[in-house]
Design a protein around this motif. Structure first.
Motif, PDB file in Angstrom:
ATOM      1  N   VAL A  63       0.865  -1.179   0.000  1.00 54.20           N
ATOM      2  CA  VAL A  63       0.000   0.000   0.000  1.00 54.20           C
ATOM      3  C   VAL A  63       0.899   1.226   0.000  1.00 54.20           C
ATOM      4  CG1 VAL A  63      -1.808   1.267   1.212  1.00 54.20           C
ATOM      5  CG2 VAL A  63      -1.795  -1.228   1.296  1.00 54.20           C
ATOM      6  N   ASP A  64       0.554   2.227  -0.820  1.00 54.79           N
ATOM      7  CA  ASP A  64       1.359   3.447  -0.873  1.00 54.79           C
ATOM      8  C   ASP A  64       0.539   4.707  -0.600  1.00 54.79           C
ATOM      9  OD1 ASP A  64      -0.116   3.635  -3.172  1.00 54.79           O
ATOM     10  OD2 ASP A  64       1.591   3.553  -4.552  1.00 54.79           O
ATOM     11  N   ASP A  65      -0.696   4.535  -0.154  1.00 52.01           N
ATOM     12  CA  ASP A  65      -1.590   5.656   0.116  1.00 52.01           C
ATOM     13  C   ASP A  65      -2.247   5.414   1.471  1.00 52.01           C
ATOM     14  OD1 ASP A  65      -3.605   7.541   0.288  1.00 52.01           O
ATOM     15  OD2 ASP A  65      -4.295   7.285  -1.776  1.00 52.01           O
ATOM     16  N   PRO A  66      -2.062   6.310   2.455  1.00 54.75           N
ATOM     17  CA  PRO A  66      -2.643   6.054   3.778  1.00 54.75           C
ATOM     18  C   PRO A  66      -4.164   5.943   3.765  1.00 54.75           C
ATOM     19  CG  PRO A  66      -1.708   8.288   3.634  1.00 54.75           C
ATOM     20  CD  PRO A  66      -1.256   7.542   2.426  1.00 54.75           C
ATOM     21  N   SER A  67      -4.828   6.566   2.798  1.00 59.60           N
ATOM     22  CA  SER A  67      -6.288   6.476   2.740  1.00 59.60           C
ATOM     23  C   SER A  67      -6.757   5.075   2.373  1.00 59.60           C
ATOM     24  CB  SER A  67      -6.841   7.493   1.742  1.00 59.60           C
ATOM     25  OG  SER A  67      -6.447   7.161   0.412  1.00 59.60           O
ATOM     26  N   LYS A  68      -5.863   4.256   1.842  1.00 62.30           N
ATOM     27  CA  LYS A  68      -6.210   2.880   1.466  1.00 62.30           C
ATOM     28  C   LYS A  68      -5.893   1.882   2.569  1.00 62.30           C
ATOM     29  CE  LYS A  68      -5.497   3.819  -3.463  1.00 62.30           C
ATOM     30  NZ  LYS A  68      -4.717   3.468  -4.688  1.00 62.30           N
ATOM     31  N   GLN A 103      -2.286   8.254   8.619  1.00 63.72           N
ATOM     32  CA  GLN A 103      -2.170   9.599   8.058  1.00 63.72           C
ATOM     33  C   GLN A 103      -0.970   9.777   7.134  1.00 63.72           C
ATOM     34  OE1 GLN A 103      -4.556  11.585   8.310  1.00 63.72           O
ATOM     35  NE2 GLN A 103      -5.690  10.953  10.129  1.00 63.72           N
ATOM     36  N   SER A 116       3.273  17.911   6.925  1.00 63.22           N
ATOM     37  CA  SER A 116       4.281  16.877   6.657  1.00 63.22           C
ATOM     38  C   SER A 116       5.517  17.062   7.534  1.00 63.22           C
ATOM     39  CB  SER A 116       4.685  16.877   5.185  1.00 63.22           C
ATOM     40  OG  SER A 116       5.298  18.097   4.818  1.00 63.22           O
TER      41      SER A 116
END
Length: 337
Positions: free
Chosen positions: A14-19, A45, A179
């Motif tokens: 996974v490369d997207d925290p929303s996923k 996040q 960030s």
């Protein structure tokens, strides 16, 4: 700094925290919830590459919520994200450069590494940015942390030995908005893990050794797009005036123990005195009267450089991609912070 983590296995990268799925932990075991209603929800996040397991493994910065969706009191990220997400704030592209100082301690004695047991080294002077076994203590740990942060994708700008022997600093930034906080906390966590492996203790205490020894802080360099543009110095001065007006309110939010460090000595201002200076100009002093402050030769500089108290400075760093630690990785393992 109470940084904790737990790990879970996912079916794929996974490369997207929303996923990423939400998770939970027992908040009564961490002092973040009561025993009769102890569940705390972890919300992913930010994602960083895992420098320990490597491969497709990741570190995940999370913030914490009650089961009803409300942020718990220790979740300071929630309000920060709301501020940084405001269109006016985003348009200003706020840059942060954070200089995190820390002290390496012997595990069984809580005494700085390299110091004689129960005694003291020679006085400060030869240790800052020094090389040599008689002046520099813990470089292998510091370099391992540096390489691990680069591998993780943290915008780490550099490291250096500090004024007190056994004390070091790393810099995060320039990073934009929220960030900067995510990267700083990830870097702190990685440092905790590196020192765990090395069998030493990392202390972020503002004044770990009383007396004629420098303390440890996290100097924060900040600028906005307006400050970096033509006429930015006037914008900087207005920001400084706003900081001065709420100085003690800000000091109260900067963490515990700063009264032991901010004494007006050892490269600090007095905790009750707001001081700012532009290099080449007279020192400006706020309420509380003048105090001595030794100017710091900062690593972050820019066209309007040198304003202290948040030192509104900037620079860019050359970065390298390194593999910090050898060893095989466990596929799809995720560390949740």
């Amino acid at each position: 700094m109470d940084v904790r983590s737990k790990a879970r296995t996912l079916p794929g990268p996974v490369d997207d925290p929303s996923k990423l799925p939400k998770w939970n932990f027992d908040g009564s075991s961490t002092g973040q919830a009561t025993g009769d209603d102890s569940e705390v929800i972890l919300c992913p996040q930010a994602i960083f590459k895992d420098p320990f397991r490597r491969g497709n493994n990741i570190l995940v910065i999370c913030d914490c919520y009650a089961p009803n969706g409300e942020p718990i009191p220790s979740n300071k990220r929630y309000n920060a994200a709301r501020i940084f997400g405001h269109p006016d704030v985003k348009a200003e592209e706020p840059w942060y450069g954070i200089e995190q100082e820390y002290t390496l301690l012997q595990k069984d004695t809580n005494w700085p590494i390299g110091w004689p047991l129960g005694g003291y080294p020679g006085p400060q002077g030869p240790y800052y940015c020094a090389a040599g076994a008689e002046k520099s203590y813990g470089r292998d740990i510091v370099d391992a942390h540096y390489k691990a942060c680069l591998y993780a994708g943290i915008n780490i700008g550099g490291i250096n030995a500090e004024v007190m022997p056994g004390q070091w600093e790393f810099q995060v930034g320039p990073s934009v908005g929220i960030s900067a906080g995510d990267e700083l906390w990830a870097a702190r966590y990685i440092l905790e893990r590196i020192t765990e492996i090395a069998g030493v203790v990392v202390s972020f205490d503002p004044k770990p050794i009383p007396g004629e020894w420098n303390g440890a802080g996290a100097h924060t360099n900040y600028s906005t797009k307006s400050m970096r543009s033509e006429g930015g110095y006037e914008v900087i001065k207005k920001a400084i005036q706003k900081l001065e007006a709420r100085h003690m309110e800000h000091i109260a939010a900067y963490g515990e123990g700063n009264e032991r460090r901010l004494t007006g000595r050892h490269e600090t201002a007095d905790i009750n005195t707001f001081v700012w200076v532009r290099r080449g100009e007279p020192r400006r002093v706020g309420a509380g009267g003048p105090r001595h402050r030794e100017g710091r030769q900062g690593l972050l500089r820019g066209p309007e450089a040198g304003v202290q108290h948040g030192s509104l400075r900037r620079h860019l760093h050359d970065r390298r991609d390194h593999h910090p630690l050898q060893g095989r990785s466990l596929q799809w393992q995720v560390e949740w912070l």
